[in-house]
Design a protein around this motif. Structure first.
Motif, PDB file in Angstrom:
ATOM      1  N   LEU A 123       0.819  -1.219   0.000  1.00 32.03           N
ATOM      2  CA  LEU A 123       0.000   0.000   0.000  1.00 32.03           C
ATOM      3  C   LEU A 123       0.855   1.272   0.000  1.00 32.03           C
ATOM      4  CD1 LEU A 123      -2.777   1.399   0.121  1.00 32.03           C
ATOM      5  CD2 LEU A 123      -2.654   1.183   2.605  1.00 32.03           C
ATOM      6  N   PRO A 124       1.877   1.381   0.850  1.00 33.69           N
ATOM      7  CA  PRO A 124       2.703   2.596   0.789  1.00 33.69           C
ATOM      8  C   PRO A 124       3.440   2.783  -0.544  1.00 33.69           C
ATOM      9  CG  PRO A 124       2.988   1.525   2.903  1.00 33.69           C
ATOM     10  CD  PRO A 124       2.204   0.579   2.041  1.00 33.69           C
ATOM     11  N   GLY A 127       0.750   3.900  -2.918  1.00 34.89           N
ATOM     12  CA  GLY A 127       0.342   5.245  -2.517  1.00 34.89           C
ATOM     13  C   GLY A 127       1.366   6.305  -2.860  1.00 34.89           C
ATOM     14  N   THR A 128       2.630   6.009  -2.647  1.00 37.24           N
ATOM     15  CA  THR A 128       3.690   6.973  -2.970  1.00 37.24           C
ATOM     16  C   THR A 128       3.721   7.265  -4.463  1.00 37.24           C
ATOM     17  OG1 THR A 128       5.007   6.250  -1.076  1.00 37.24           O
ATOM     18  CG2 THR A 128       6.172   7.438  -2.832  1.00 37.24           C
ATOM     19  N   LEU A 131       0.706   9.348  -5.445  1.00 39.22           N
ATOM     20  CA  LEU A 131       0.795  10.755  -5.065  1.00 39.22           C
ATOM     21  C   LEU A 131       1.581  11.562  -6.085  1.00 39.22           C
ATOM     22  CD1 LEU A 131       1.378  10.355  -1.227  1.00 39.22           C
ATOM     23  CD2 LEU A 131      -0.663  11.285  -2.345  1.00 39.22           C
ATOM     24  N   ALA A 137      -7.314   9.392  -4.075  1.00 40.39           N
ATOM     25  CA  ALA A 137      -7.345   8.474  -2.943  1.00 40.39           C
ATOM     26  C   ALA A 137      -8.095   7.206  -3.322  1.00 40.39           C
ATOM     27  CB  ALA A 137      -7.998   9.143  -1.740  1.00 40.39           C
ATOM     28  N   ILE A 140      -5.742   4.890  -5.023  1.00 37.93           N
ATOM     29  CA  ILE A 140      -4.844   4.264  -4.044  1.00 37.93           C
ATOM     30  C   ILE A 140      -5.562   3.145  -3.297  1.00 37.93           C
ATOM     31  CG2 ILE A 140      -3.512   4.645  -1.924  1.00 37.93           C
ATOM     32  CD1 ILE A 140      -3.027   7.541  -2.975  1.00 37.93           C
ATOM     33  N   GLY A 144      -4.331  -0.463  -3.836  1.00 40.19           N
ATOM     34  CA  GLY A 144      -3.716  -0.900  -2.589  1.00 40.19           C
ATOM     35  C   GLY A 144      -4.519  -2.005  -1.930  1.00 40.19           C
TER      36      GLY A 144
END
Length: 165
Positions: A123-124, A127-128, A131, A137, A140, A144
């Protein structure tokens, strides 16, 4: 302990099954298409052999490495240098493996660690990237969430499926 290649392959293929459900238009497929700008026309022009082939290869890589996170016995084995050094390892290694050699080798335990890998790693990463790509969102959470579910299932499969002797 040997690597169970059949479990790794089955775990990798499970991502396709999850993907067929997750990205179905009745689940998250329509929202995903909107968030990515994908259209039916773009999808029809894709090289599906390449896409699915690479998806399976990448899922195989993920399944391979996740087993080292979810199967605790790989830690002590790595400390003695691997299977070729089991016989020359200190007696404490043999005692440890006799006591804990099959401990925590369940689907539930592997799924827990797979879930944590999905939540705190996949997920990170997604997400990174999202972004910096100025994605929403919702994008993501859809992608994610897919990888959290996949890592959970992968972890369960590779942890619970013993190596055939």
């Amino acid at each position: 302990m040997d690597i169970n290649w059949l479990a790794v392959l089955a775990a990798a293929l499970s991502t396709l099954v999850v993907g067929f459900i997750w990205y179905n238009p009745k689940v998250f497929g329509t929202a995903w298409m909107k968030e990515t700008g994908m259209t039916e026309e773009k999808a029809k022009g894709a090289n599906m052999f390449k896409i699915f082939g690479m998806a399976i290869l990448f899922a195989f890589f993920i399944s391979f490495i996740l087993q080292f996170m979810v199967i605790h016995q790989f830690g002590p084995m790595g400390m003695v240098g691997g299977p070729e050094f089991f016989d020359s390892a200190k007696p404490s290694f043999a005692a440890f493996m006799a006591d804990y050699g099959s401990a925590y080798r369940t689907f539930k335990h592997g799924a827990l660690h797979g879930f944590m890998a999905g939540l705190f790693f996949a997920l990170p990463v997604i997400g990174t990237n999202a972004l910096f790509e100025r994605r929403s969102a919702k994008y993501i959470l859809i992608n994610g969430g897919y990888w959290i579910v996949c890592c959970t299932i992968i972890g369960g499969i590779v942890c619970a499926w013993p190596v055939a002797k």
